[in-house]
Design an enzyme around this catalytic site. Structure first.
Site, short mmCIF file in Angstrom:
data_model
loop_
_atom_site.label_atom_id
_atom_site.label_comp_id
_atom_site.label_asym_id
_atom_site.label_seq_id
_atom_site.Cartn_x
_atom_site.Cartn_y
_atom_site.Cartn_z
N HIS A 154 49.27 66.52 54.59
CA HIS A 154 49.75 66.06 53.45
C HIS A 154 50.42 64.85 53.41
O HIS A 154 51.02 64.41 54.53
CB HIS A 154 50.77 67.35 52.96
CG HIS A 154 51.58 67.25 51.85
ND1 HIS A 154 52.72 66.36 51.48
CD2 HIS A 154 51.53 68.02 50.55
CE1 HIS A 154 53.18 66.53 50.18
NE2 HIS A 154 52.21 67.42 49.66
N ASP A 181 54.38 71.10 60.66
CA ASP A 181 54.65 71.08 59.27
C ASP A 181 54.58 72.54 58.83
O ASP A 181 53.28 72.95 58.50
CB ASP A 181 53.78 70.09 58.52
CG ASP A 181 53.93 70.23 56.92
OD1 ASP A 181 54.59 71.13 56.45
OD2 ASP A 181 53.39 69.44 56.19
N GLN A 195 53.42 75.52 54.54
CA GLN A 195 52.57 76.20 53.76
C GLN A 195 52.37 77.69 54.67
O GLN A 195 51.51 78.36 54.45
CB GLN A 195 51.27 76.11 53.54
CG GLN A 195 51.25 74.73 52.57
CD GLN A 195 51.54 75.24 51.15
OE1 GLN A 195 51.59 76.35 50.70
NE2 GLN A 195 52.02 74.27 50.25
N LYS A 208 59.44 76.81 48.22
CA LYS A 208 57.99 77.58 48.28
C LYS A 208 58.09 78.94 48.94
O LYS A 208 57.21 79.60 49.08
CB LYS A 208 57.24 76.75 49.20
CG LYS A 208 56.63 75.29 48.79
CD LYS A 208 55.54 74.54 49.70
CE LYS A 208 55.65 73.11 49.48
NZ LYS A 208 54.90 72.83 48.14
N CYS A 244 48.28 65.51 46.94
CA CYS A 244 49.11 64.77 47.87
C CYS A 244 48.43 64.81 49.25
O CYS A 244 48.98 64.75 50.22
CB CYS A 244 50.40 65.05 48.32
SG CYS A 244 51.44 65.30 46.62
N1 7TS Z 1 53.36 69.76 53.69
C1 7TS Z 1 52.68 70.48 53.12
C2 7TS Z 1 51.58 71.26 53.87
C3 7TS Z 1 52.67 70.90 51.80
O1 7TS Z 1 51.84 71.45 51.16
C4 7TS Z 1 53.72 70.17 50.99
C5 7TS Z 1 53.99 70.52 49.42
C6 7TS Z 1 54.67 69.37 51.69
C7 7TS Z 1 54.50 69.32 53.01
C8 7TS Z 1 55.90 68.76 50.95
O2 7TS Z 1 56.87 69.76 50.48
P1 7TS Z 1 58.08 69.30 49.87
O3 7TS Z 1 58.69 70.77 49.56
O4 7TS Z 1 58.78 68.48 50.76
O5 7TS Z 1 57.64 68.58 48.50
N2 7TS Z 1 52.63 70.76 48.69
C9 7TS Z 1 52.42 70.89 47.50
C10 7TS Z 1 51.07 71.24 46.97
O6 7TS Z 1 50.44 71.65 47.59
N3 7TS Z 1 51.33 71.07 45.53
O7 7TS Z 1 52.48 70.70 45.18
C11 7TS Z 1 53.27 70.43 46.42
#
Ligand code: 7TS
Length: 408
Positions: free
Chosen positions: A122, A199, A202, A225, A363
């Site tokens: 990501h 990371d 997910q 999430k 992303c």
């Molecule tokens: N890493 C992974 C693997 C992710 O899927 C996401 C967000 C992030 C980091 C960033 O998370 P944040 O909460 O800091 O924004 N992924 C997604 C997605 O797949 N669709 O919208 C956000």
């Protein structure tokens, strides 16, 4: 017993309709919905306890501080962290990784050093490292993806070596649903005196996480999430590494003593929590973790594993569909495309049927380039989704296909 019907009753939003149809929410990789227990915790906080933490010598400040620190304990336990002093509240995964890239990276990286990532990351586990190497003269190396959507571990063994200072990898891919062998990567990193960052955006919401078993040095995740409010997530790091790091943000609360020309830093974790934090967000995340613990992360993983496999099977029956990612050992999401239909048109048509999916590059632009496509459609499942909802997705896709076929 894992009773989805009962679980769904805790999520008020799942009762609503979209365009006159029952909502089928399959965009959980972007953000999850919130149970009453979390919503009520936020309301209670504002109705009964709201105050700034750590600095007030009055009853409300004591209550707010106790609730915030209790949330830290809960989240630390949730990922089996050896202690809660290494658990830092942040805005989420993105901020957590930026914290490490700044506060560890700027201090420790030099010309000739290497950071090893994968080509499936990501942007939030790529761009912060691009900035860090730009400022330090270190360079990035990338573990390639095999055509089946798993990492090329032979290449990983070649890439991770004496020049490596840190390996950073997503635990579960938000596009491919691949669950990466982060334990093995951590072992390879440590054999070379490098650090390992996972990371967990997910993974933490969907499967049991034990940072000691993973063997990582940093673990980042987002509360929104995993049933929590937006704007609150966390970084866990090993105490001895965090102690040696520079602060990330400067300001109130992160200091011990301030002089006009220099300052000294507070103890962990406060050294990394400058200014007024997202207090209700952290407390809400604590309530989310309580909810997840009650259901049991093993049970949640099993539910999503079964539902993801069911959806994968049903989707594969659609003529011409392309499914991305590995066949087995998947997280509970499916990326796909239909020939001659742009994923954006697909998600728009599905929205008219009340089915919420996401389309785009998610992303992960370098991964899209590796796959040779601009975008995918993605259905991502969570603990409250059902087989009937997977069926509704498939039925809506079949209708969408007929609709677009009429113009082909
Ligand atoms: N890493 C992974 C693997 C992710 O899927 C996401 C967000 C992030 C980091 C960033 O998370 P944040 O909460 O800091 O924004 N992924 C997604 C997605 O797949 N669709 O919208 C956000």
């Amino acid at each position: 017993m894992y009773d989805v019907a009962e679980i769904r009753q805790n999520f008020p939003i799942l009762d609503r309709e979209v365009h006159g149809k029952p909502l089928v929410y399959l965009d959980n990789a972007a953000t999850s919905q919130k149970p009453r227990q979390v919503i009520q915790t936020l309301t209670d906080y504002y109705e009964k306890h709201n105050a700034n933490i750590h600095r007030g010598a009055h009853r409300l400040a004591e209550e707010a501080t106790a609730a915030y620190e209790e949330a830290r304990e809960k989240v630390a336990r949730f990922i089996s962290a050896p202690d809660s002093d290494g658990l830092i509240f942040t805005r989420g995964t993105t901020e957590s990784i930026n914290l490490v890239a700044h506060a560890w990276g700027r201090k420790n990286l030099r010309e000739g050093d290497e950071i090893v990532l994968t080509e499936t990351e990501h942007h939030s586990n790529l761009v912060p490292w691009q900035l860090a190497v730009r400022d330090t003269g270190a360079r990035l190396r990338f573990i390639p993806m095999l055509d089946d959507g798993t990492l090329d571990m032979e290449a990983a063994r070649r890439l991770i070596g004496p020049k490596t200072k840190l390996v950073a990898c997503t635990h579960a891919s938000n596009v491919l649903a691949t669950i990466n062998p982060v334990e093995e990567l951590a072992r390879l990193a440590h054999e070379n005196d490098a650090l390992m960052l996972v990371d967990g955006a997910q993974s933490a919401p969907h499967m049991p996480v034990d940072v000691e078993k993973l063997g990582c040095d940093f673990f980042a995740a987002s509360g929104h999430k995993m049933l929590g409010p937006t704007g609150a997530g966390f970084l866990w790091g090993r105490i001895e590494i965090l102690e040696e790091m520079e602060p990330f943000l400067g300001g109130g609360e992160m200091i011990r003593e301030v002089h006009l020309d220099h300052s000294t830093w507070n103890d962990l974790p406060y050294k990394f929590e400058a200014g007024t934090m997202n207090i209700e967000g952290a407390i809400g995340l604590g309530a989310a973790v309580d909810y997840l613990d009650e259901l049991g992360m093993e049970n949640i993983r099993e539910h999503e594993r079964r539902l993801g496999a069911y959806a994968h099977g049903r989707l594969s029956e659609i003529e011409g569909i392309v499914l991305y990612g590995p066949e087995k050992d998947r997280a509970g999401l499916v990326s796909f495309s239909l020939p001659d239909v742009h994923p954006h048109d697909l998600s728009q048509l599905l929205d008219e049927e009340g089915v919420a999916i996401r389309s785009g590059h998610h992303c992960c632009q370098p991964l899209m380039r590796r796959l040779g496509i601009a975008a995918t459609a993605r259905a991502s499942f969570y603990l409250y989704n059902t087989e009937e909802e997977a069926d509704a997705l498939v039925a809506a896709l079949v209708r969408a296909r007929e609709f677009f076929g009429a113009f082909a």
